[in-house]
Design a protein around this motif. Sequence first.
Motif, PDB file in Angstrom:
ATOM      1  N   UNK A 306     -46.493  59.299 110.763  1.00 20.83           N
ATOM      2  CA  UNK A 306     -47.681  58.537 111.171  1.00 20.83           C
ATOM      3  C   UNK A 306     -47.479  57.018 111.138  1.00 20.83           C
ATOM      4  N   UNK A 307     -46.320  56.550 110.704  1.00 16.22           N
ATOM      5  CA  UNK A 307     -46.075  55.106 110.649  1.00 16.22           C
ATOM      6  C   UNK A 307     -45.429  54.606 111.940  1.00 16.22           C
ATOM      7  N   UNK A 308     -45.788  53.388 112.334  1.00 16.10           N
ATOM      8  CA  UNK A 308     -45.086  52.727 113.419  1.00 16.10           C
ATOM      9  C   UNK A 308     -43.700  52.310 112.939  1.00 16.10           C
ATOM     10  N   UNK A 309     -42.798  52.110 113.855  1.00 16.04           N
ATOM     11  CA  UNK A 309     -41.476  51.602 113.499  1.00 16.04           C
ATOM     12  C   UNK A 309     -41.642  50.221 112.858  1.00 16.04           C
ATOM     13  N   UNK A 310     -40.967  50.006 111.737  1.00 11.31           N
ATOM     14  CA  UNK A 310     -41.079  48.777 110.928  1.00 11.31           C
ATOM     15  C   UNK A 310     -42.423  48.654 110.218  1.00 11.31           C
ATOM     16  N   UNK A 311     -43.192  49.744 110.188  1.00  8.24           N
ATOM     17  CA  UNK A 311     -44.429  49.737 109.414  1.00  8.24           C
ATOM     18  C   UNK A 311     -44.133  49.563 107.932  1.00  8.24           C
ATOM     19  N   UNK A 312     -45.111  49.055 107.210  1.00  6.69           N
ATOM     20  CA  UNK A 312     -44.924  48.767 105.781  1.00  6.69           C
ATOM     21  C   UNK A 312     -45.626  49.807 104.911  1.00  6.69           C
ATOM     22  N   UNK A 313     -45.036  50.037 103.747  1.00  5.93           N
ATOM     23  CA  UNK A 313     -45.633  50.916 102.743  1.00  5.93           C
ATOM     24  C   UNK A 313     -45.637  50.169 101.414  1.00  5.93           C
ATOM     25  N   UNK A 314     -46.791  50.136 100.756  1.00  4.10           N
ATOM     26  CA  UNK A 314     -46.865  49.651  99.369  1.00  4.10           C
ATOM     27  C   UNK A 314     -47.337  50.853  98.551  1.00  4.10           C
ATOM     28  N   UNK A 315     -46.442  51.328  97.686  1.00  4.65           N
ATOM     29  CA  UNK A 315     -46.616  52.628  97.028  1.00  4.65           C
ATOM     30  C   UNK A 315     -46.364  52.478  95.539  1.00  4.65           C
ATOM     31  N   UNK A 316     -47.238  53.074  94.738  1.00  6.97           N
ATOM     32  CA  UNK A 316     -47.087  53.026  93.278  1.00  6.97           C
ATOM     33  C   UNK A 316     -46.367  54.284  92.800  1.00  6.97           C
ATOM     34  N   UNK A 317     -45.141  54.103  92.313  1.00  2.00           N
ATOM     35  CA  UNK A 317     -44.430  55.187  91.640  1.00  2.00           C
ATOM     36  C   UNK A 317     -44.694  55.079  90.135  1.00  2.00           C
ATOM     37  N   UNK A 318     -44.575  56.180  89.409  1.00  2.95           N
ATOM     38  CA  UNK A 318     -44.723  56.093  87.954  1.00  2.95           C
ATOM     39  C   UNK A 318     -43.421  55.660  87.280  1.00  2.95           C
ATOM     40  N   UNK A 319     -43.520  54.781  86.305  1.00  5.83           N
ATOM     41  CA  UNK A 319     -42.440  54.472  85.369  1.00  5.83           C
ATOM     42  C   UNK A 319     -43.010  54.698  83.977  1.00  5.83           C
ATOM     43  N   UNK A 320     -42.157  54.711  82.970  1.00  7.78           N
ATOM     44  CA  UNK A 320     -42.608  55.163  81.657  1.00  7.78           C
ATOM     45  C   UNK A 320     -42.119  54.232  80.547  1.00  7.78           C
ATOM     46  N   UNK A 321     -43.028  53.891  79.636  1.00  9.42           N
ATOM     47  CA  UNK A 321     -42.643  53.155  78.435  1.00  9.42           C
ATOM     48  C   UNK A 321     -42.138  54.171  77.414  1.00  9.42           C
ATOM     49  N   UNK A 322     -40.906  54.019  76.989  1.00 11.97           N
ATOM     50  CA  UNK A 322     -40.229  55.031  76.190  1.00 11.97           C
ATOM     51  C   UNK A 322     -40.544  54.902  74.703  1.00 11.97           C
ATOM     52  N   UNK A 323     -40.474  56.044  74.031  1.00 13.04           N
ATOM     53  CA  UNK A 323     -40.746  56.069  72.583  1.00 13.04           C
ATOM     54  C   UNK A 323     -39.740  55.228  71.813  1.00 13.04           C
ATOM     55  N   UNK A 324     -38.524  55.108  72.343  1.00 13.02           N
ATOM     56  CA  UNK A 324     -37.503  54.308  71.675  1.00 13.02           C
ATOM     57  C   UNK A 324     -37.466  52.858  72.112  1.00 13.02           C
ATOM     58  N   UNK A 325     -38.434  52.467  72.938  1.00  8.56           N
ATOM     59  CA  UNK A 325     -38.471  51.099  73.460  1.00  8.56           C
ATOM     60  C   UNK A 325     -37.905  51.038  74.866  1.00  8.56           C
ATOM     61  N   UNK A 326     -38.341  50.051  75.620  1.00  5.53           N
ATOM     62  CA  UNK A 326     -37.875  49.892  77.000  1.00  5.53           C
ATOM     63  C   UNK A 326     -38.703  50.702  77.983  1.00  5.53           C
ATOM     64  N   UNK A 327     -38.346  50.582  79.263  1.00  3.39           N
ATOM     65  CA  UNK A 327     -39.059  51.250  80.354  1.00  3.39           C
ATOM     66  C   UNK A 327     -38.066  52.024  81.197  1.00  3.39           C
ATOM     67  N   UNK A 328     -38.431  53.248  81.554  1.00  9.11           N
ATOM     68  CA  UNK A 328     -37.607  54.032  82.481  1.00  9.11           C
ATOM     69  C   UNK A 328     -38.192  53.916  83.882  1.00  9.11           C
ATOM     70  N   UNK A 329     -37.386  53.371  84.815  1.00 10.97           N
ATOM     71  CA  UNK A 329     -37.749  53.260  86.223  1.00 10.97           C
ATOM     72  C   UNK A 329     -36.709  54.002  87.039  1.00 10.97           C
ATOM     73  N   UNK A 330     -37.114  55.012  87.739  1.00 16.03           N
ATOM     74  CA  UNK A 330     -36.161  55.825  88.486  1.00 16.03           C
ATOM     75  C   UNK A 330     -35.727  55.146  89.778  1.00 16.03           C
ATOM     76  N   UNK A 331     -34.437  55.251  90.096  1.00 17.82           N
ATOM     77  CA  UNK A 331     -33.922  54.829  91.394  1.00 17.82           C
ATOM     78  C   UNK A 331     -34.078  56.003  92.360  1.00 17.82           C
ATOM     79  N   UNK A 332     -34.605  55.741  93.531  1.00 18.93           N
ATOM     80  CA  UNK A 332     -34.879  56.818  94.490  1.00 18.93           C
ATOM     81  C   UNK A 332     -34.077  56.602  95.765  1.00 18.93           C
ATOM     82  N   UNK A 333     -32.833  57.101  95.747  1.00 16.98           N
ATOM     83  CA  UNK A 333     -31.943  56.940  96.906  1.00 16.98           C
ATOM     84  C   UNK A 333     -32.419  57.749  98.094  1.00 16.98           C
TER      85      UNK A 333
END
Length: 366
Positions: A306-333
């Motif tokens: 449904x997107x035009x060519x070169x259309x833009x997407x602003x999308x919220x993925x979940x990341x997580x604050x870890x119990x041991x400290x820091x944040x996990x952000x997944x890379x989505x190839x």
Amino acid sequence: MYAVIFGKNPRLSEAEFYAFTRRFNLKVRVIESARDWLVFESSTAVERYFHWLGGSLKLVQIAGEGEDAIKELEYARLFTVSLYGEGDWKLWRKLGSTIKREFKAEGPSKFFKPAKVYAMPAELILKGLPEVKDFVFLFREDGSFWVGETVKVTDPFELKKLDVERPVQRPILSIPPRLARIMVNLTEVRKGAFLDPFCGIGTIVQEFVLQGLSAYGSDRDPERISEAKKNLSWLRKEFRLKNSAHLEVCDARKLKRCFRQRFDAVVTEPYLGKPLKRNPSRGEAIRLANELDRFYYSVFESFGDVLKRNGRVVFVFPAYRLSGGGIYRKERKWLARLGFEVLGKYTDYEERHKLVRDIHVLRYRG
């Protein structure tokens, strides 16, 4: 010359500001930037469009640098002093007294300071303007500074109204109106058809409508669509708008069944998983992200329909604050395999949050 004062998430606010200038075709030349502010040259058009920024607090007209610039400030009978980069009571008093002495030849003046803060909040500026001027000092690490006067502020009362006065509210699950505005700016698209395929009660769609965009929204839950329609009806009445939005009950994985046209931009916060009772370990965060990605993969396949060519997407993925400290952000190839180029990634969260919004700005290459 102007300066913009960033909000509580400076990196996201700065990204939005640059996207905003491109979106509204504002010619800007950056002079200097710091964590909480940016000084730039631009035409006065920036004043006209400034209220459409979600992540910035103030627009300041710069008078100059150092104490000599105080002489360039326009007289005010009542004024306040806002400091950025410094928070010292004695310095605040000294600068206020210096301004008062400069104004003495033109007439009496008074200055004041809000309790416990050294920068005047937008709420108080809106209540006091135009009688009270807000004189701004932007400090560098070496103690030198820019001097200016606040000429525009984003309206916190409007944003609050959009949130808490609409008939249907979901405080925990719904995206804040300020963030919805930021995300719309991040598209850099000024005109065209905008879609939120996880519209819920309509927070992002109402921002489309407010900005006069061609607005579309969908959700697979008929009850959410009914609630979104109530909120949009309220919005049109409260803000005296003629335009509205086209809403559909639709699974985000099957958008081409519901929409025949193609969109210039998709702006959305999808289902981010069940609420977390505690901070996950790294292994748990990886598992949670992988489970949701199976769903998101199908959603992005549907975006391609449904997107035009070169259309833009602003999308919220979940990341997580870890119990041991820091944040996990997944890379989505897998995004690249589906034809999506990642243009930027920005986190948004507060210290108490276990789940982090990992905001992606993407372009659909087709």
